[in-house]
Design a protein around this motif. Structure first.
Motif, PDB file in Angstrom:
ATOM      1  N   ARG A 106     -11.442  -7.330 -21.968  1.00 14.47           N
ATOM      2  CA  ARG A 106     -10.810  -7.376 -22.695  1.00 14.47           C
ATOM      3  C   ARG A 106     -10.953  -8.613 -23.480  1.00 14.47           C
ATOM      4  NH1 ARG A 106      -4.840  -5.676 -21.452  1.00 14.47           N
ATOM      5  NH2 ARG A 106      -5.038  -6.021 -19.781  1.00 14.47           N
ATOM      6  N   ARG A 112      -7.144  -1.638 -22.131  1.00 12.62           N
ATOM      7  CA  ARG A 112      -8.538  -0.918 -21.810  1.00 12.62           C
ATOM      8  C   ARG A 112      -9.111  -0.292 -21.868  1.00 12.62           C
ATOM      9  NH1 ARG A 112      -4.628  -3.094 -17.805  1.00 12.62           N
ATOM     10  NH2 ARG A 112      -5.110  -4.234 -15.742  1.00 12.62           N
ATOM     11  N   ASN A 144     -13.474  -0.860 -17.144  1.00 12.56           N
ATOM     12  CA  ASN A 144     -13.101  -0.200 -18.021  1.00 12.56           C
ATOM     13  C   ASN A 144     -13.618   0.618 -18.988  1.00 12.56           C
ATOM     14  OD1 ASN A 144     -10.179  -1.007 -15.819  1.00 12.56           O
ATOM     15  ND2 ASN A 144     -10.993  -3.274 -16.476  1.00 12.56           N
ATOM     16  N   ARG A 178      -3.075  -7.774  -6.384  1.00 13.52           N
ATOM     17  CA  ARG A 178      -2.238  -7.927  -7.173  1.00 13.52           C
ATOM     18  C   ARG A 178      -0.212  -8.018  -6.306  1.00 13.52           C
ATOM     19  NH1 ARG A 178      -4.607  -7.017 -12.421  1.00 13.52           N
ATOM     20  NH2 ARG A 178      -6.679  -9.559 -12.593  1.00 13.52           N
ATOM     21  N   HIS A 202      -5.426   3.055 -13.293  1.00 14.93           N
ATOM     22  CA  HIS A 202      -6.110   1.267 -13.676  1.00 14.93           C
ATOM     23  C   HIS A 202      -5.920   1.253 -14.998  1.00 14.93           C
ATOM     24  CE1 HIS A 202      -7.003  -2.602 -12.617  1.00 14.93           C
ATOM     25  NE2 HIS A 202      -8.521  -2.141 -13.831  1.00 14.93           N
ATOM     26  N   GLY A 237      -4.147  -7.719 -15.246  1.00 13.89           N
ATOM     27  CA  GLY A 237      -4.793  -8.189 -15.918  1.00 13.89           C
ATOM     28  C   GLY A 237      -4.715  -8.569 -17.510  1.00 13.89           C
ATOM     29  N   SER A 249     -11.966 -11.376 -18.745  1.00 11.75           N
ATOM     30  CA  SER A 249     -10.568 -11.117 -17.758  1.00 11.75           C
ATOM     31  C   SER A 249     -10.558 -11.220 -16.345  1.00 11.75           C
ATOM     32  CB  SER A 249     -10.131  -9.515 -18.466  1.00 11.75           C
ATOM     33  OG  SER A 249     -11.604  -9.270 -17.915  1.00 11.75           O
ATOM     34  N   ALA A 250     -10.208 -10.769 -15.740  1.00  8.71           N
ATOM     35  CA  ALA A 250      -9.961 -11.523 -14.090  1.00  8.71           C
ATOM     36  C   ALA A 250     -11.340 -10.753 -13.781  1.00  8.71           C
ATOM     37  CB  ALA A 250      -8.951 -10.452 -13.234  1.00  8.71           C
TER      38      ALA A 250
END
Ligand SMILES: NC(=O)c1ccc[n+]([C@@H]2O[C@H](COP(=O)([O-])OP(=O)(O)OC[C@H]3O[C@@H](n4cnc5c(N)ncnc54)[C@H](O)[C@@H]3O)[C@@H](O)[C@H]2O)c1
Ligand SMILES: O=C(O)C[C@H](O)C(=O)O
Length: 340
Positions: A106, A112, A144, A178, A202, A237, A249-250
């Motif tokens: 993203r 997502r 995703n 998280r 998610h 996220g 993103s992460a």
């Protein structure tokens, strides 16, 4: 100390011990999308995992370099790099576990689901290759939108007559990581000693942390504090996407989470008892065909999908609210796989 931290600290010595003691622990792990932001650190973490004997790194390009780099880390894991579609079969052959972080991430302002148009096709073609070259492998889906990519993979595997519901997992471990971190920060407890189940899916409100079931309940948090922690976990996220400001993103925390989940799958395959992690799997826990909850892992993948346990009123409400969105994302994935 968590299992992963201790694994990282003792990797080379443990690796020597595993390989000399039992050939049954030899496992081939393949990463699809290995040259990407998640793929690279995840490749490194899997090189450090003593349960892996062979690590196959595949991407459309760039994997020979990543493989050469990672292969210099002094553990016994054999590393090979494969680039381009013509090498995909070779990369997958003989895999026990395939991890998929392939696809676009993203940018700020996107959901997502905005990734669906590109990632659905990528996941579809990679799933078809898995059905052809390693239909017995466990699949850990990171790409995703997980709420749709897992149903897409299931449908593609079904079409090929190779679907085994025990072997397909949507990776939701980052939500758990998280929830543990944010809870520990608020409650002032050691993060490595906290466990929080996260159920649902998610994406946004489909991510439902069950803080009422947290271990290490040394301090009772107020309803307002729990609501804020729930929201922060659901938006975790997005927090990273915004901080990275257009650069993805992460990746690092996701590689960590992906390595934890892959390690749990390998332990299950090797017959280690009582390995339980949350994952988005085929499920009858709710009326939806896929749902994330605690899953007991075993020699064939999913051994048991565990129920939700007692929920607080706030969590019951969260569960009701997430069902329509999650249902729509699952149906979107199934429709895409059936019609394309
Ligand atoms: N499940 C989760 O919790 C979670 C967390 C973070 C990111 N993600 C998702 O993971 C995906 C990857 O994120 P990233 O930051 O690593 O992105 P990235 O762009 O850095 O890397 C993706 C990699 O996939 C590769 N790729 C594209 N098409 C491919 C194909 N057909 N076969 C093999 N490889 C292919 C690209 O070449 C690239 O190297 C994104 O969809 C992101 O949204 C999921
Ligand atoms: O937020 C994203 O787009 C990536 C990932 O799903 C995450 O939770 O970090």
């Amino acid at each position: 100390m968590s299992a992963t931290v201790s694994m990282l600290r003792s990797a080379p010595r443990t690796a020597v011990r595993s390989y000399s003691s039992s050939s049954q622990l030899q496992r081939k792990v393949t990463i699809l999308g290995a040259a990407g932001g998640i793929g690279q650190p995840l490749s490194l973490l899997m090189k450090l995992n003593p349960l892996v004997s062979s690590l196959s790194l595949y991407d459309i390009a760039g994997t020979p370099g990543v493989a050469a780099d990672v292969s210099h880390v002094n553990t016994l894991v054999q590393v090979s790099g494969f680039a381009g579609e013509e090498q995909l079969g070779k990369a997958l052959e003989g895999s026990d576990l395939v991890i998929i972080p392939a696809g676009v991430p993203r940018k700020p302002g996107m959901t997502r689901d905005d990734l669906f148009n590109i990632n659905a096709g990528i996941v579809k073609s990679l799933s078809a290759a898995i059905a052809k070259f390693c239909p017995n492998a466990l699949v850990n889906m990171i790409s995703n939108p997980v709420n749709s990519t897992v149903p897409i993979a299931a449908e593609v595997l079904k079409k090929a007559g190779m679907f085994n519901e025990k072997k397909l997992f949507g990776v939701t471990t980052l939500d758990v990581v998280r929830a543990k971190t944010f809870y520990a920060g608020k409650a002032n407890v050691e993060a490595s000693e906290v466990d929080v189940p996260v159920v649902g899916g998610h994406a946004g409100i489909t991510i439902l942390p069950l803080f009422s079931q947290v271990t290490q309940k040394l301090k009772t948090l107020s309803d307002e504090e729990i609501k804020a922690l729930t929201k922060r976990t659901q938006d975790g996220g997005t927090e990273v996407v915004e901080a990275k400001a257009g650069k993805g993103s992460a990746t690092l925390s996701m590689a960590y989470a992906g390595a934890i989940f892959a390690d749990a799958c390998l332990k299950g395959l090797n017959g280690v008892p009582d390995v339980v992690e949350c994952s988005f799997v085929q499920s009858s826990v709710t009326e939806l065909p896929f749902f994330a909850s605690k899953v007991r892992l075993g020699k064939n993948g999913v051994e048991e999908v565990l129920g939700l346990g007692p929920l607080s009123d706030h969590e019951k409400q969260g569960l009701q609210s997430l069902i329509p969105e999650l249902k729509a994302s699952i149906e979107k994935g199934i429709k895409f796989a059936k019609e394309s």
